[in-house]
Design a protein around this motif. Structure first.
Motif, PDB file in Angstrom:
ATOM      1  N   ASN A  51       0.823  -1.215   0.000  1.00  6.21           N
ATOM      2  CA  ASN A  51       0.000   0.000   0.000  1.00  6.21           C
ATOM      3  C   ASN A  51       0.855   1.261   0.000  1.00  6.21           C
ATOM      4  O   ASN A  51       1.960   1.270   0.528  1.00  6.21           O
ATOM      5  CB  ASN A  51      -0.905   0.032   1.235  1.00  6.21           C
ATOM      6  CG  ASN A  51      -1.931  -1.083   1.196  1.00  6.21           C
ATOM      7  OD1 ASN A  51      -2.154  -1.680   0.146  1.00  6.21           O
ATOM      8  ND2 ASN A  51      -2.546  -1.345   2.313  1.00  6.21           N
ATOM      9  N   SER A  52       0.292   2.310  -0.574  1.00  5.16           N
ATOM     10  CA  SER A  52       0.975   3.606  -0.578  1.00  5.16           C
ATOM     11  C   SER A  52      -0.040   4.696  -0.868  1.00  5.16           C
ATOM     12  O   SER A  52      -0.953   4.494  -1.675  1.00  5.16           O
ATOM     13  CB  SER A  52       2.052   3.618  -1.670  1.00  5.16           C
ATOM     14  OG  SER A  52       2.558   4.925  -1.848  1.00  5.16           O
ATOM     15  N   THR A  53       0.112   5.831  -0.225  1.00  6.18           N
ATOM     16  CA  THR A  53      -0.651   7.035  -0.603  1.00  6.18           C
ATOM     17  C   THR A  53       0.310   8.030  -1.236  1.00  6.18           C
ATOM     18  O   THR A  53       0.217   8.357  -2.425  1.00  6.18           O
ATOM     19  CB  THR A  53      -1.332   7.656   0.638  1.00  6.18           C
ATOM     20  OG1 THR A  53      -2.256   6.704   1.156  1.00  6.18           O
ATOM     21  CG2 THR A  53      -2.077   8.940   0.273  1.00  6.18           C
ATOM     22  N   ARG A  54       1.287   8.512  -0.439  1.00  8.72           N
ATOM     23  CA  ARG A  54       2.176   9.578  -0.869  1.00  8.72           C
ATOM     24  C   ARG A  54       3.072   9.185  -2.048  1.00  8.72           C
ATOM     25  O   ARG A  54       3.169   9.906  -3.042  1.00  8.72           O
ATOM     26  CB  ARG A  54       3.102  10.015   0.290  1.00  8.72           C
ATOM     27  CG  ARG A  54       2.451  10.885   1.317  1.00  8.72           C
ATOM     28  CD  ARG A  54       2.998  10.559   2.691  1.00  8.72           C
ATOM     29  NE  ARG A  54       2.423   9.300   3.114  1.00  8.72           N
ATOM     30  CZ  ARG A  54       1.304   9.220   3.834  1.00  8.72           C
ATOM     31  NH1 ARG A  54       0.739  10.315   4.256  1.00  8.72           N
ATOM     32  NH2 ARG A  54       0.764   8.056   4.137  1.00  8.72           N
ATOM     33  N   THR A  55       3.746   8.039  -1.923  1.00 11.67           N
ATOM     34  CA  THR A  55       4.764   7.690  -2.927  1.00 11.67           C
ATOM     35  C   THR A  55       4.119   7.414  -4.280  1.00 11.67           C
ATOM     36  O   THR A  55       4.567   7.922  -5.313  1.00 11.67           O
ATOM     37  CB  THR A  55       5.582   6.478  -2.442  1.00 11.67           C
ATOM     38  OG1 THR A  55       5.978   6.710  -1.098  1.00 11.67           O
ATOM     39  CG2 THR A  55       6.802   6.251  -3.300  1.00 11.67           C
ATOM     40  N   ARG A 104       7.473  -0.759  -5.668  1.00 12.92           N
ATOM     41  CA  ARG A 104       7.488  -0.940  -4.207  1.00 12.92           C
ATOM     42  C   ARG A 104       7.193  -2.412  -3.933  1.00 12.92           C
ATOM     43  O   ARG A 104       6.270  -2.980  -4.543  1.00 12.92           O
ATOM     44  CB  ARG A 104       6.427  -0.068  -3.530  1.00 12.92           C
ATOM     45  CG  ARG A 104       6.238  -0.430  -2.056  1.00 12.92           C
ATOM     46  CD  ARG A 104       5.382   0.544  -1.309  1.00 12.92           C
ATOM     47  NE  ARG A 104       6.090   1.793  -1.076  1.00 12.92           N
ATOM     48  CZ  ARG A 104       5.644   2.757  -0.264  1.00 12.92           C
ATOM     49  NH1 ARG A 104       4.511   2.601   0.388  1.00 12.92           N
ATOM     50  NH2 ARG A 104       6.336   3.860  -0.092  1.00 12.92           N
ATOM     51  N   HIS A 132      14.432   3.316   0.915  1.00 12.93           N
ATOM     52  CA  HIS A 132      13.355   4.129   0.331  1.00 12.93           C
ATOM     53  C   HIS A 132      14.049   5.416  -0.137  1.00 12.93           C
ATOM     54  O   HIS A 132      13.929   6.468   0.487  1.00 12.93           O
ATOM     55  CB  HIS A 132      12.297   4.400   1.400  1.00 12.93           C
ATOM     56  CG  HIS A 132      11.001   4.949   0.880  1.00 12.93           C
ATOM     57  ND1 HIS A 132      10.830   5.401  -0.402  1.00 12.93           N
ATOM     58  CD2 HIS A 132       9.790   5.130   1.501  1.00 12.93           C
ATOM     59  CE1 HIS A 132       9.584   5.827  -0.560  1.00 12.93           C
ATOM     60  NE2 HIS A 132       8.934   5.675   0.592  1.00 12.93           N
ATOM     61  N   GLN A 135      12.346   8.865  -0.595  1.00 17.82           N
ATOM     62  CA  GLN A 135      11.910   9.454   0.681  1.00 17.82           C
ATOM     63  C   GLN A 135      13.084  10.200   1.329  1.00 17.82           C
ATOM     64  O   GLN A 135      12.928  11.332   1.796  1.00 17.82           O
ATOM     65  CB  GLN A 135      11.396   8.365   1.622  1.00 17.82           C
ATOM     66  CG  GLN A 135      10.948   8.892   2.987  1.00 17.82           C
ATOM     67  CD  GLN A 135       9.690   9.749   2.921  1.00 17.82           C
ATOM     68  OE1 GLN A 135       8.727   9.365   2.272  1.00 17.82           O
ATOM     69  NE2 GLN A 135       9.692  10.887   3.574  1.00 17.82           N
ATOM     70  N   PRO A 259       7.601  10.974   7.797  1.00 19.93           N
ATOM     71  CA  PRO A 259       7.420  10.572   6.395  1.00 19.93           C
ATOM     72  C   PRO A 259       5.971  10.221   6.056  1.00 19.93           C
ATOM     73  O   PRO A 259       5.608  10.196   4.880  1.00 19.93           O
ATOM     74  CB  PRO A 259       8.307   9.329   6.264  1.00 19.93           C
ATOM     75  CG  PRO A 259       8.385   8.771   7.658  1.00 19.93           C
ATOM     76  CD  PRO A 259       8.337   9.967   8.576  1.00 19.93           C
ATOM     77  N   GLY A 260       5.142   9.954   7.087  1.00 22.06           N
ATOM     78  CA  GLY A 260       3.795   9.456   6.863  1.00 22.06           C
ATOM     79  C   GLY A 260       3.854   7.998   6.428  1.00 22.06           C
ATOM     80  O   GLY A 260       4.893   7.537   5.989  1.00 22.06           O
ATOM     81  N   PRO A 261       2.762   7.256   6.571  1.00 24.87           N
ATOM     82  CA  PRO A 261       1.540   7.658   7.262  1.00 24.87           C
ATOM     83  C   PRO A 261       1.784   7.814   8.761  1.00 24.87           C
ATOM     84  O   PRO A 261       2.614   7.107   9.322  1.00 24.87           O
ATOM     85  CB  PRO A 261       0.561   6.512   6.964  1.00 24.87           C
ATOM     86  CG  PRO A 261       1.401   5.351   6.587  1.00 24.87           C
ATOM     87  CD  PRO A 261       2.673   5.888   6.026  1.00 24.87           C
TER      88      PRO A 261
END
Ligand code: CP
Length: 315
Positions: A51-55, A104, A132, A135, A259-261
Motif C-alpha cells: 500500500n501507498s498514498t504519498r509515494t 514498491r 526508500h 523518501q 514521512p507518513g503515514p
C-alpha cells in the motif's frame, strides 16, 4: 546511474545534483501551468506490491507533469494473484517497452533483483526494510530548504528504527552529507550493529533530542514486526511519542518531520504535527513530487544517452 535503487551508491555530488534540479521543479509545481516535457514520449509503469498514498500519488503526478505516459498496475488484480512470479511479471511488462519502472515491494532486495531483468530505468519506491531512496531525498530537500544547508546539522531519527527503510536511507544520506545523526528509541526497536553507521544511539527522548536541529519521527511498523515485541500504544506514546515537553529539549527553531503515514497519539501528538511553526510534514509531501520529477528526469537523460550510444555502435 542506470537505476535509483538506494542511497548507498550515490555520491554527495550526485545527491546535490538531484536536489538542485528538484528545487527547480518545486518552482514549476507552484505555477498555474505545471507541465514540462522531460519525459515526453516515455512510458512509466508504477508497480506497487504494498500500500501507498504519498509515494504512488507523487510518482504518478511527477510522471504526468513531465509528459510521460503513466500506467499504474493494479497489483491486486494482476496475474501475481494467479501465481505468476515477480520476475515473470517484470519480464512481461518489459516486453511492452517501458522506459521507467517504479516498484514498491515488501521484500528487501526484490527491486534490485527486478532491475537486473529489465532494460529500462528502475526506481525503488521502498523495498522491505532495505531502502526508500526518494523518501530520503525528499527529506533532504525539505531540511535543506528549511535550514539553508544540508551539512553539519544535528538530526534525531526517533522511533521504530529496526523496521524502517526510511530510517536506513536517511542515515546513509545524512551521513554522506556530513551531518550528526542520533537514533532515539527503545532498544528492542534498534537494529543490532547500528553504531557501525557512525550514529549515536539513545533510549531516552529528552537526552536524544537535546539541542538537535531536526526531529524526524517514525511510525511503529507493525506489519514488519513478525509477532515480535509490540509495545502498547499508551506506554509507547508516554516514553517515545513527540509532545511539546519532549520537543522543548531540541533547539528552539528545530523542525519536526514525519514521512507518513502518521499515527497521531502514538508516535506524535496531533498538535505538534499540525503546528505550522515547527512541523514541515506537508512540505515533505510537496517536496516528494519535485524530487521524483528530478530523479526520473535524470534517469531518463542517462537512458536516452545509453540508447543513443548503443545505436551508434550497431549502425
Ligand atoms: N512515506 C511513504 O512512503 O508513504 P506512503 O506509504 O503513503 O507512500
Amino acid at each position: 546511474q542506470s537505476h535509483l535503487l538506494g542511497i548507498e551508491p550515490l555520491h554527495p555530488a550526485g545527491i546535490t545534483t538531484i536536489l538542485d534540479l528538484a528545487d527547480q521543479y518545486v518552482d514549476l509545481n507552484r505555477q498555474a501551468n505545471k507541465h514540462a516535457d522531460a519525459l515526453a514520449g516515455l512510458t512509466q509503469i508504477n508497480m506497487f506490491f504494498e500500500n501507498s498514498t504519498r509515494t504512488q500519488a507523487s510518482f504518478e503526478l511527477a510522471g504526468k507533469r513531465l509528459g510521460a505516459d503513466v500506467m499504474n498496475m493494479a497489483m491486486q488484480a494482476s496475474s501475481i494473484k494467479k501465481g505468476e512470479t515477480l520476475i515473470d511479471t517484470a519480464l512481461t511488462l518489459n516486453a511492452m517497452h517501458p522506459d521507467l519502472l517504479v516498484v514498491r515491494h515488501p521484500h528487501s532486495g526484490a527491486v534490485d533483483l527486478l532491475a537486473q531483468k529489465v532494460n529500462c530505468a528502475v526506481l525503488n519506491a521502498g523495498d522491505g526494510r532495505h531502502e526508500h531512496p526518494t523518501q530520503a531525498l525528499l527529506d533532504a530537500l525539505t531540511i535543506r530548504r528549511a535550514k539553508g544547508r544540508l551539512h553539519r546539522l544535528s538530526i534525531a531519527i526517533c522511533g521504530d528504527i529496526a523496521h524502517s527503510r526510511v530510517a536506513r536511507s536517511n542515515i546513509i544520506l545524512l551521513g554522506k552529507m556530513e551531518n550528526r545523526v542520533r537514533l532515539v528509541g527503545p532498544p528492542t526497536l534498534m537494529p543490532s550493529g547500528i553504531s557501525e553507521f557512525g550514529v549515536e544511539v539513545f533510549d531516552d527522548m529528552r537526552e536524544g533530542l537535546r539541542d538537535v536541529d531536526v526531529v524526524m519521527m517514525l511510525r511503529l511498523q507493525r506489519e514488519r514486526m513478525d509477532g515480535g515485541f509490540i509495545p502498547s500504544e499508551r506506554e509507547y506514546f508516554h516514553r517515545f511519542g513527540l509532545d511539546a515537553e519532549k520537543l522543548s529539549h531540541a533547539k528552539a527553531d528545530a523542525i519536526v518531520m514525519h514521512p507518513g503515514p502518521m499515527n497521531r497519539g502514538v508516535e506524535i501528538d496531533g498538535t505538534i504535527a499540525d503546528d505550522i511553526n515547527r512541523s514541515v510534514i506537508q512540505e515533505q509531501v510537496e517536496m516528494g513530487v519535485a524530487v521524483r520529477m528530478a530523479a526520473m528526469d535524470l534517469l531518463a537523460r542517462n537512458l536516452r544517452a545509453r540508447r543513443a550510444a548503443e545505436k551508434e555502435v550497431t549502425v
